[in-house]
Design a protein around this motif. Structure first.
Motif, short mmCIF file in Angstrom:
data_model
loop_
_atom_site.label_atom_id
_atom_site.label_comp_id
_atom_site.label_asym_id
_atom_site.label_seq_id
_atom_site.Cartn_x
_atom_site.Cartn_y
_atom_site.Cartn_z
N SER A 154 51.41 39.46 68.85
CA SER A 154 49.98 39.97 68.09
C SER A 154 49.09 39.54 69.04
CB SER A 154 49.96 38.43 67.12
OG SER A 154 50.87 38.85 66.06
N GLY A 175 50.32 34.86 63.74
CA GLY A 175 51.51 35.38 64.16
C GLY A 175 52.74 34.46 63.96
N HIS A 231 50.48 40.10 55.51
CA HIS A 231 51.48 40.68 56.66
C HIS A 231 52.48 41.69 56.22
CE1 HIS A 231 53.92 37.47 55.99
NE2 HIS A 231 54.87 38.10 56.60
N VAL A 255 47.58 43.54 62.56
CA VAL A 255 48.03 43.29 63.85
C VAL A 255 49.37 42.49 63.79
CG1 VAL A 255 47.77 41.92 65.84
CG2 VAL A 255 46.04 43.02 64.87
N VAL A 256 49.62 41.57 62.89
CA VAL A 256 51.00 40.84 62.73
C VAL A 256 51.94 41.55 61.99
CG1 VAL A 256 51.85 38.77 61.54
CG2 VAL A 256 49.61 38.61 62.41
N ALA A 259 53.45 43.23 65.12
CA ALA A 259 54.27 42.58 65.90
C ALA A 259 55.36 41.97 65.35
CB ALA A 259 53.22 41.23 66.29
#
Length: 351
Positions: A154, A175, A231, A255-256, A259
């Motif tokens: 992340s 994350g 997420h 983002v998470v 990732a």
């Protein structure tokens, strides 16, 4: 202590090389400013270089990346303390004697106290997060190490997107804590061998809301709390828990999500072997625009091309024999991605 001693040694030699005056009173005082500033600057540069090396080793980052932002945060405090030290020297040699130099100690003490308080608070934050992650790892052994790697991936994405330094810690926390809601899921469901029933799947899909309830009172997490909740949302609106789509999904959560899916595919589990990084990236790119934000996928691809990726087994100790894949169960990276072939504990990642 060793780093501070080395920095003080380099600063002293710098002052000597610039012929710092032996006396600080009278006409020698203005001439002492340049050596004092240079010594403070070298002191700061030495500590920053050492801190960057320590950070690079601890987080597996290239040195240039580890040093980014460190100098800017450290320069002002070190220059201020350097000038305060010069002021003490001037007062010590003044007609008022050493007692006058003690007047500088009070603001210096206050400054050190504030600095120490900051570090104690930061250590408490880290301890809180470690405790939560360890609790998840104990409950769901198949995800051991997964949280830390998702936090690292992340940060790679966030840094590639140009996020401010103060947001990088928040993204890393997001994350690391994204699966903390698994603590609220029955262990029998998390560790079940074989496919989940519809009812068990509904229970699993509650883990983002459980996680948000657990962390919403932890103020320092900031927007990381939204990432814990969202997420598993998808760009096309077919995710959960609220079916958000596109820009409605918080940036940190997008983002998470990338990732999380990337580490799920590149980690060796008891029920599946790790996929190559290139294969995982190809799958993420295939799902970009429907399941994942294309910006986040592109940022991860660029970051991996620049820095690479260190993979490690999670459910098994390094070097142990990995058993043949079993029927998908709700271990670390369950997915109901496009092909519905991976385990379903964490729907919203690619197959």
């Amino acid at each position: 202590a060793a780093a501070t001693a080395l920095a003080a040694w380099t600063a002293a030699h710098t002052a000597g090389a610039l012929h710092a005056p032996a006396a600080l009173d009278g006409p020698d005082f203005p001439r002492a400013l340049l050596p004092a500033l240079a010594a403070a600057l070298v002191f700061c540069l030495t500590l920053t270089a050492l801190d960057g090396g320590i950070r690079a080793t601890a987080e597996g980052l290239p040195l240039r990346t580890a040093w980014r932002g460190l100098l800017g945060r450290a320069l002002a405090p070190h220059l201020v303390h350097g000038l305060a030290g010069l002021m003490m020297g001037v007062l010590w040699r003044s007609p008022y004697g050493p007692a006058a130099a003690l007047l500088v100690l009070l603001p210096m003490y206050v400054s050190c106290w504030v600095f120490a308080q900051y570090h104690r608070e930061r250590a408490a934050h880290q301890a809180t997060i470690r405790a939560l992650v360890q609790a998840v790892d104990i409950k769901d052994s198949y995800t051991r190490g997964h949280s830390e790697r998702v936090g690292r991936a992340s940060v790679l994405i966030a840094r590639e997107l140009g996020m401010a330094d103060d947001r990088l810690d928040v993204v890393r926390f997001a994350g690391i804590l994204h699966d903390v809601g698994k603590l609220g899921v029955p262990t029998r469901v998390l560790r079940k061998d074989g496919p989940l029933t519809p009812e068990e799947r509904r229970i699993i899909e509650l883990h983002p809301e459980y996680g948000h309830e657990m962390v919403r009172g932890i103020g320092f997490l900031g927007e990381a709390r939204d990432a814990v909740l969202h997420h598993h949302e998808r760009i096309d609106g077919s995710g959960y828990p609220y079916g958000l789509r596109g820009e409605q999904i918080p940036e940190c959560a997008r983002v998470v999500a990338v990732a999380d899916a990337f580490d799920a595919m590149t980690s060796t589990r008891s029920y599946s072997r790790a996929r190559p990084v290139a294969t995982a990236l190809a799958e993420l790119e295939r799902c970009a625009g429907s399941q994942f934000d294309p910006r986040m996928v592109g940022a991860l691809a660029r970051a991996l091309d620049r820095y690479g990726w260190q993979t490690a087994v999670t459910a098994d100790e390094p070097g142990t024999q990995v058993p043949a894949p079993r029927a998908p169960g709700p271990g670390a990276a369950g997915t109901t991605g496009p092909a519905e072939t991976a385990e379903p504990a964490k729907t919203g990642e690619p197959a």
